[in-house]
Design a protein around this motif. Structure first.
Motif, PDB file in Angstrom:
ATOM      1  N   ARG A  35       0.838  -1.202   0.000  1.00 36.37           N
ATOM      2  CA  ARG A  35       0.000   0.000   0.000  1.00 36.37           C
ATOM      3  C   ARG A  35       0.876   1.256   0.000  1.00 36.37           C
ATOM      4  NH1 ARG A  35      -3.372  -0.302   5.121  1.00 36.37           N
ATOM      5  NH2 ARG A  35      -1.399  -1.185   5.891  1.00 36.37           N
ATOM      6  N   TYR A  53      -4.294   1.159  -2.563  1.00 30.49           N
ATOM      7  CA  TYR A  53      -3.981  -0.247  -2.288  1.00 30.49           C
ATOM      8  C   TYR A  53      -4.243  -1.092  -3.516  1.00 30.49           C
ATOM      9  CZ  TYR A  53      -9.069  -0.613  -1.331  1.00 30.49           C
ATOM     10  OH  TYR A  53     -10.449  -0.574  -1.409  1.00 30.49           O
ATOM     11  N   ASN A  60      -6.855  -5.860   2.337  1.00 36.89           N
ATOM     12  CA  ASN A  60      -6.752  -4.451   1.946  1.00 36.89           C
ATOM     13  C   ASN A  60      -8.121  -3.807   1.741  1.00 36.89           C
ATOM     14  OD1 ASN A  60      -3.966  -4.511   2.018  1.00 36.89           O
ATOM     15  ND2 ASN A  60      -3.727  -4.816  -0.186  1.00 36.89           N
ATOM     16  N   TYR A  63     -10.306  -2.425   5.328  1.00 37.39           N
ATOM     17  CA  TYR A  63      -9.874  -1.376   6.251  1.00 37.39           C
ATOM     18  C   TYR A  63     -11.016  -0.426   6.622  1.00 37.39           C
ATOM     19  CZ  TYR A  63      -6.559   1.922   8.355  1.00 37.39           C
ATOM     20  OH  TYR A  63      -5.867   2.720   9.233  1.00 37.39           O
ATOM     21  N   GLN A 217      -6.332  -3.845   9.302  1.00 42.72           N
ATOM     22  CA  GLN A 217      -7.118  -4.532   8.279  1.00 42.72           C
ATOM     23  C   GLN A 217      -7.008  -6.054   8.369  1.00 42.72           C
ATOM     24  OE1 GLN A 217      -4.577  -2.477   7.648  1.00 42.72           O
ATOM     25  NE2 GLN A 217      -2.997  -3.750   6.721  1.00 42.72           N
TER      26      GLN A 217
END
Length: 339
Positions: A35, A53, A60, A63, A217
């Motif tokens: 990321r 991301y 990912n 989040y 995440q």
């Protein structure tokens, strides 16, 4: 593509118009993932972070939803201003640059308070998270037997086999395998809780006299001791035995663990630390060797020294302790030779 064009390409027109000075965006160089983060100002100079991301990890995409859930139960996560999963971009509240690692590096008088704040806040997640999770999407596979096996294999392959060419075979291999499988079984027997999963000093920011969490995440169901161990055996910073014991006692108070069960809780803590440290050590060797990020190798030795402590104090990991001792000795020799 320059930075201006990159962000302009990712952000839709409506959100892009809320960024007051895109030309002054600054990329934040941090972490070992794929990321990318940029510090910007949004709407009347409100500090914000733009995160770009990819789809290399399913987590990912989680989040924003997890952040909203954490804020709902009073756990300090950034406010999400904008999220577009198709564009793979989110814009969120900026908690600033001061993390627990920075406080320690600067020997700040706020360090002790910040650590206690972090433990008090994570205790909320451990106590209240699972029962309030609802439909919030997290990594549903959780800390299961396969995941714990992946963590220990990650360590054995990257640290022992690849980095230091240690071949463990025969009875020694069987003894170690049985010991680590029993470790996983013991951790799986603990009451299920929501776990941050990467609860270390650089993922805990100190903002407005309160610890704030990022990089959650990977949240999943497991034992909260994994988070506590991640923080108190963090290879990025040095924590004395006395300080670690005091912080562990503070967390036990927050969780209302009865005095008569504290000794058992401490043993579980050390076991969780050993499990967590295997994952971290595997990551340091993997990132330095396979991902062209050599800066992570310097954390391998302090992590191995921590693993020796955790394994020895767990009372149930003699073979892991021996392996950690040998790996630490080899890593120390490598450093002495300037390699």
């Amino acid at each position: 593509m320059n930075l201006h064009d990159l962000l302009a390409d990712k952000l839709p027109a409506g959100e892009l118009s809320r960024i007051s000075s895109l030309s002054q965006a600054q990329e934040i160089e941090k972490g070992g993932g794929t990321r990318r983060f940029f510090r910007v100002c949004r709407d009347n100079d409100v500090p914000a972070i733009v995160c770009l991301y990819d789809d290399s990890k399913a987590e990912n995409f989680l989040y924003a939803g997890i952040a909203n859930f954490m804020r709902k139960i009073g756990v300090p996560a950034p406010e999400i201003f904008f999220h577009d999963a198709q564009r793979r971009v989110l814009v969120m509240e900026d908690f600033g640059e001061v993390d627990l690692w920075t406080l320690r590096a600067e020997n700040s008088p706020a360090t002790n308070t910040a650590y206690r704040s972090a433990l008090a806040e994570i205790a909320k997640l451990h106590r209240d998270g699972l029962k309030n999770l609802g439909a919030t999407e997290i990594m549903r596979d959780g800390f299961n037997a396969d995941y714990y096996k992946w963590e220990r294999d990650y360590f054995l392959v990257n640290a022992a086999k690849k980095a230091h060419k240690i071949c463990i075979s025969g009875a020694a291999n069987a003894d170690l395998a049985n010991e680590l499988a029993a470790l996983a079984t013991m951790l799986l027997a603990q009451p299920p809780q929501l776990v941050h999963r990467d609860f270390q000093s650089q993922n805990i920011l100190w903002h407005d006299n309160r610890a704030r969490f990022i990089d959650f995440q990977g949240m999943r169901v497991g034992t909260g001791w994994y988070d506590v161990a991640s923080l108190l055996f963090d290879p990025y910073v040095g924590i004395s035995d006395n300080e670690r014991s005091a912080l562990l006692a503070f967390y036990c108070d927050e969780m209302e663990i009865p005095p008569q069960t504290r000794n058992n809780a401490e043993k579980i803590f050390y076991c969780a630390a050993a499990q967590r440290l295997m994952q971290a050590i595997g990551a340091y060797f993997f990132l330095s060797a396979e991902c062209n990020k050599p800066r992570f190798r310097k954390f391998a030795l302090p992590a191995l020294e921590n693993l020796k402590i955790a394994a020895s104090r767990s009372g149930r990991l003699p073979f892991l302790n021996m392996l950690a001792t040998e790996l630490a000795s080899r890593e120390r020799r490598r450093l002495a030779l300037g390699l």
